[in-house]
Design an enzyme around this catalytic site. Structure first.
Site, mmCIF file in Angstrom:
data_model
loop_
_atom_site.group_PDB
_atom_site.id
_atom_site.type_symbol
_atom_site.label_atom_id
_atom_site.label_comp_id
_atom_site.label_asym_id
_atom_site.label_seq_id
_atom_site.Cartn_x
_atom_site.Cartn_y
_atom_site.Cartn_z
ATOM 1 C CG ASN A 135 -1.666 1.246 1.458
ATOM 2 O OD1 ASN A 135 -1.792 2.053 0.537
ATOM 3 N ND2 ASN A 135 -2.193 1.436 2.658
ATOM 4 C CE LYS A 187 0.050 3.448 4.706
ATOM 5 N NZ LYS A 187 -0.022 3.564 6.149
ATOM 6 C CG HIS A 204 -5.870 1.909 5.208
ATOM 7 N ND1 HIS A 204 -5.418 2.946 5.999
ATOM 8 C CD2 HIS A 204 -4.851 1.044 5.086
ATOM 9 C CE1 HIS A 204 -4.153 2.709 6.329
ATOM 10 N NE2 HIS A 204 -3.780 1.562 5.791
HETATM 11 P P1 PGA Z 1 2.978 0.425 7.407
HETATM 12 O O1 PGA Z 1 1.495 0.652 6.795
HETATM 13 O O2 PGA Z 1 3.467 -0.886 6.879
HETATM 14 O O3 PGA Z 1 3.783 1.595 6.894
HETATM 15 O O4 PGA Z 1 2.830 0.408 8.876
HETATM 16 C C1 PGA Z 1 0.592 -0.388 6.671
HETATM 17 C C2 PGA Z 1 -0.724 0.107 6.145
HETATM 18 O O5 PGA Z 1 -1.166 1.204 6.534
HETATM 19 O O6 PGA Z 1 -1.380 -0.567 5.335
#
Ligand code: PGA
Length: 272
Positions: free
Chosen positions: A29, A31, A114
């Protein structure tokens, strides 16, 4: 040879055999990160990499870059999807990304629920359930995220909170469609914090979710729904987490932004 050495050898063999045989879903992901040029470089790095046939690798980039995925991953095993969409095919929804657009770009997966959508954009369980249903109606696999925050973990019955969140986010989903749903347990206190849940904590929650799914939908369907873990997963901790019996894969944020790290994680989950 000392007893401890023998135990270590046996354990290593067990670990290797689990990683060589178990199928994992690896979801990155991204983001709201990367520029167009950075995406191109990343895709060049992974397009011809052999991720093997056992695991499924899915990248969820910002929707603005999906055209690059369609272009550069046409002949690759890597699949992709969307982080966000409005659960309608098209229409007067200014600023939104539709189900038809997802399909147009060849998306096979979509995130729903999410914690960043829930917390920052006020998306509630009922809206999340709409997204899940819209995906299923359109042959897109929803990755339904649930998770408790630190306060909930410390002060409430967080296991019941998670069950309630899951139940409401699956509202009116047809049982026959459930085999296409993926559930990701992402404790909010572990997302982007560097603090990962321990394999025991993941196992505890996954078992609880599994029990609910089996009770609610029967054992044939309830046992099949993949359960992912997400929250500060990286190349250093993924092996240990993969050994938790209930883990079907990972939803990975920060560590999936780097092609080398993603490949490293994939190699580990291939037992290499
Ligand atoms: P992270 O994010 O691996 O950076 O903690 C996971 C997510 O939000 O899906």
């Amino acid at each position: 040879m000392e007893l401890n050495d023998i135990k270590q050898i046996v354990r290593n063999e067990l670990v290797a055999s689990i990683l060589e045989t178990q199928e994992f879903l690896i979801v990155g992901n991204w983001k709201m990160n990367k520029t167009k040029d950075e995406v191109k470089v990343f895709l060049d790095d992974i397009a011809n990499h052999d991720f093997g046939n056992k695991n499924t690798v899915v990248i969820i980039p910002p929707s603005a870059y999906l055209y690059l995925f369609e272009d550069q991953l046409r002949f690759s095993q890597v699949l992709y999807g969307t982080q966000n969409f409005y659960p309608k095919e098209n229409g007067a929804f200014t600023g939104e990304f539709s189900i038809d657009m997802m399909k147009d770009f060849g998306c096979k997966y979509a995130l729903a629920g999410h914690s960043e959508r829930r917390e920052i954009f006020m998306e509630c369980d009922a809206f999340t359930a709409k997204k899940v249903r819209a995906c299923l109606k359109n042959q897109i696999k929803p990755i339904l995220c649930i998770g408790e925050n630190l306060d909930q973990r410390q002060t409430t019955d967080y296991k019941q909170f998670l069950i309630d969140q899951l139940k409401r986010s699956l509202d009116r989903v047809e049982p026959k469609d459930l085999s296409n749903v993926i559930v990701a347990y992402e404790p909010i206190w572990a997302i982007g914090t560097g603090e990962t849940a321990t394999p025991e904590q993941v196992e505890e929650i996954h078992m609880h979710l599994r029990k609910f799914l089996v009770e609610q939908y029967g054992s044939e369907i309830g046992k099949e729904i993949p359960l992912l873990y997400g929250g500060s997963v990286n190349a250093k901790n993924v092996k240990e987490l993969a050994l938790a019996e209930s883990v079907s894969g990972f939803l990975i944020g920060g560590a999936s932004l780097n092609a080398k790290t993603l490949i490293e994680i994939s190699n580990i989950l291939n037992g290499k």
